[in-house]
Write an enzyme that holds these catalytic residues in place. Structure first.
Site, short mmCIF file in Angstrom:
data_model
loop_
_atom_site.label_atom_id
_atom_site.label_comp_id
_atom_site.label_asym_id
_atom_site.label_seq_id
_atom_site.Cartn_x
_atom_site.Cartn_y
_atom_site.Cartn_z
N HIS A 154 3.32 12.28 -65.65
CA HIS A 154 3.64 13.74 -65.73
C HIS A 154 4.39 14.17 -64.67
CE1 HIS A 154 2.40 18.01 -65.57
NE2 HIS A 154 1.38 17.93 -66.33
N GLU A 256 7.87 14.96 -69.25
CA GLU A 256 6.69 13.98 -69.28
C GLU A 256 6.92 12.95 -70.22
OE1 GLU A 256 3.27 16.04 -69.03
OE2 GLU A 256 4.35 17.97 -67.89
#
Length: 286
Positions: A154, A256
């Protein structure tokens, strides 16, 4: 080049700082094995909110939180348990062009009692050189039955201004738009800009993606990760998050790397390595 270890007040390892060539550095907290800083070419490349909690009370708002074994909401807490568990540093050393650290996460009684009860092993290697940061997870099924999971890095990139930031490499990819509740649209833009709340899952992206600003870009090469998630909360959502500054959406973008639109399946004894290589480059390169 060096490896520095920092303990908390209780004398337990809290974080590791790797110092590489040309003043490059990376900081990793053992909580979540979360990378919280990456400096290259004299600049901080990752965003961490000034309001992020680094005391282990919740997942870090910024850097590179690790999502496993569940992306988003589901049977487990949001984004699974890897980002809120303490990982074990198993080795750290210099190598020819840089320095690396390797962390490990194993199943325990708590994870085996969850709705994802399998026995697993993950080794996470963070490798730093002057202009590159590699983050690779090696997943192993040590159970006696097969399992499936989703996983993602992330990554929060720091940018000078979101209005001047361009994401490339997504053209023709099919995406799910979680803000608008649509699925199956195809990205038509060569240069994707963000000017509102965005939360998209681009599926089976074939090549490299980059985040460009000014005369630089960060090139993102993925390894065995199929998808790319694009996220920025924008003003209204930023104001509702206790660990995110109201105006900080202007200085970040999440791009991400992961496999989240489909699942990764491992049979007993099977191993797969997935990750990303981030490279600072001149924006003139295409």
């Amino acid at each position: 080049m060096s490896v520095q270890r920092f303990n908390n007040a209780a004398g337990e390892l809290e974080r590791v700082v790797l110092s590489g060539p040309k003043d490059a550095s990376v900081e990793i907290y053992v909580f979540g094995a979360t990378v919280t800083s990456w400096k290259s070419m004299g600049k901080e490349r990752l965003f961490v909110s000034k309001q992020a909690r680094l005391d282990g009370s919740k997942a870090v708002r910024g850097g590179i939180p690790l999502v496993f074994p569940q992306f988003g909401p589901g049977d487990l807490p949001q984004h699974g348990f890897a980002r809120t568990r303490k990982w074990t540093l198993i080795e750290a050393a210099e190598h020819g062009e840089g320095v690396y650290a390797r962390f490990e996460l194993l199943d325990n009684e708590e994870t085996r009692a969850s709705k994802w009860p399998y026995k697993f092993s993950i080794q996470y290697t963070v490798d730093l050189t002057a202009t590159k940061l590699s983050t690779i997870m090696k997943y192993e099924n040590v159970d006696d039955q097969p399992f499936e999971f989703t996983s993602l890095m992330h990554t929060y990139f720091r940018v000078p201004r979101i209005a001047d930031t361009v994401v490339t490499g997504l053209k023709d990819a099919v995406y799910t738009d979680k803000v608008r509740g649509t699925d199956g649209a195809k990205e038509e833009r060569d240069n994707v800009r963000v000017d509102a709340n965005e939360d998209r899952v681009y599926k089976d992206v074939p090549g490299n993606v980059s985040v460009g600003y000014g005369n630089e870009r960060i090139l993102i090469r993925r390894f065995n990760f199929k998808d790319v998630v694009l996220w920025n909360p924008w003003a209204r959502n930023a104001a509702e998050m206790s660990d995110f500054g109201n105006d900080e959406y202007n200085e970040m973008i999440c791009v991400e790397s992961g496999t989240v639109a489909s699942k990764i399946a491992l049979c007993p004894g099977q191993v797969i390595s997935c990750g990303q290589l981030l490279s600072v480059e001149s924006n003139a390169k295409h």
